[in-house]
Design an enzyme around this catalytic site. Structure first.
Site, short mmCIF file in Angstrom:
data_model
loop_
_atom_site.label_atom_id
_atom_site.label_comp_id
_atom_site.label_asym_id
_atom_site.label_seq_id
_atom_site.Cartn_x
_atom_site.Cartn_y
_atom_site.Cartn_z
N ASP A 11 0.87 -1.17 0.00
CA ASP A 11 0.00 0.00 0.00
C ASP A 11 0.92 1.23 0.00
O ASP A 11 2.11 1.13 0.28
CB ASP A 11 -0.87 -0.04 1.26
CG ASP A 11 -1.59 1.26 1.51
OD1 ASP A 11 -2.25 1.75 0.57
OD2 ASP A 11 -1.51 1.80 2.63
N ASP A 13 -0.19 5.18 0.88
CA ASP A 13 -0.45 6.21 1.90
C ASP A 13 -0.59 5.56 3.27
O ASP A 13 -1.41 4.68 3.49
CB ASP A 13 -1.70 7.00 1.54
CG ASP A 13 -1.51 7.77 0.25
OD1 ASP A 13 -0.55 8.54 0.18
OD2 ASP A 13 -2.29 7.57 -0.69
N GLY A 55 -9.64 10.47 -3.45
CA GLY A 55 -9.81 11.91 -3.22
C GLY A 55 -11.13 12.45 -3.77
O GLY A 55 -11.81 13.24 -3.11
N THR A 125 -5.05 3.31 -3.67
CA THR A 125 -6.18 4.07 -4.22
C THR A 125 -5.76 5.47 -4.65
O THR A 125 -6.53 6.17 -5.28
CB THR A 125 -7.33 4.20 -3.20
OG1 THR A 125 -6.90 5.04 -2.14
CG2 THR A 125 -7.73 2.87 -2.63
#
Ligand code: XBP
Ligand code: MG
Length: 255
Positions: A11, A13, A55, A125
């Site tokens: 991943d 963030d 976002g 993502t």
């Protein structure tokens, strides 16, 4: 049946770097200011909004809660896309200042895994431009092409906790889930990895500490370093003080 570990999928963030509070959050706020909006996402509010990954999806959720009168705009999708484009520009500019370092143990572990012959991939993502900026600035010590497969952003329509981004990466690695291991920091990430059939290790981050990580192999404070051990929050860590290739193999190859 036990499986040989062949690839590790990271991943971004919260896992490779603590990018949310001082990276994404100020970038959103800068985009709002640029568009003349009196929206300000404080540290606490942003923590709540992180329940929604992506976002653009996060901006929409904020509008549903705090600016519902704007949802009726004819150009709503384009409006959100424009805001998000500005946000990405601000985020990339911020990353270029080198403001966000890698999390403890990240560079060491990445190098060790590569040296151990493991294949490396990313499943996130966040937008591809942001991954690129992180690789060029925060992880600039790694050689180009270090990650064999990068799955990011809108490449799959359903973001984490949906398993789609992990399934996309597995397909490109051409490996079964049980030959891989995912590294995550959030419940949404664990759900996505488990949904794709992957064993998953959690190093919790500032925003995700204390979340429900049911299904993870283990939950750690961070990846640990020689002289700066991780804290074990759940699971069996086999007497280790920092994550290395051997520990990942023991977890992944357990029957
Ligand atoms: C984190 C996210 C992203 C970022 C913002 O992804 O949910 O939405 O907060 O990035 P992960 P964008 O933990 O999977 O890396 O604005 O580009 O979506
Ligand atoms: Mg994360």
């Amino acid at each position: 049946m036990s499986h040989t570990l062949q690839a590790v999928i990271f991943d971004v963030d919260g896992t490779l770097a603590e990018t949310e509070r001082d990276g994404h959050r100020p970038a959103f706020n800068a985009a709002f200011r640029e568009h003349g909006l009196a929206w300000e996402w404080g540290v606490e509010l942003y923590g709540e909004l992180l329940a929604v990954t992506g976002g653009k999806e996060r901006i929409r959720r904020y509008m549903e809660r705090y600016a519902p009168e704007m949802l009726g705009r004819d150009d709503l999708d384009a409006f959100i896309a424009g805001l998000h484009k500005a946000k990405t520009r601000h985020y990339v500019a911020l990353m270029e200042t080198g403001a966000i370092p890698p999390r403890p143990g990240v560079l060491r572990l990445l190098r060790e895994l590569k040296a151990a012959g493991l294949r490396m991939a990313i499943a996130t993502t966040t937008s591809p431009e942001n991954v690129d900026a992180l690789l060029r600035h925060t992880l600039h010590e790694l050689p180009e092409g270090f990650f064999e497969v990068i799955g990011a952003g809108d490449i799959v329509p359903a973001k984490k906790p949906a398993p789609d981004i992990y399934a996309w990466v597995l397909e490109r690695l051409d490996l079964p889930a049980r030959a891989c291991l995912a590294l995550e920091d959030s419940r949404n990430g664990v759900l996505a990895a488990r949904g794709a059939g992957l064993p998953v290790l959690v190093a919790e981050s500032s925003y995700t500490a204390g979340e429900d990580f049911t299904g993870a192999l283990a939950v750690l404070s961070d990846l640990g370093e020689p002289g700066a051990p991780f804290r074990t929050l759940a699971g069996e860590t086999h007497g280790k003080a920092w994550v290395d290739a051997e520990l990942l193999r023991r977890w992944a190859e357990a029957p």
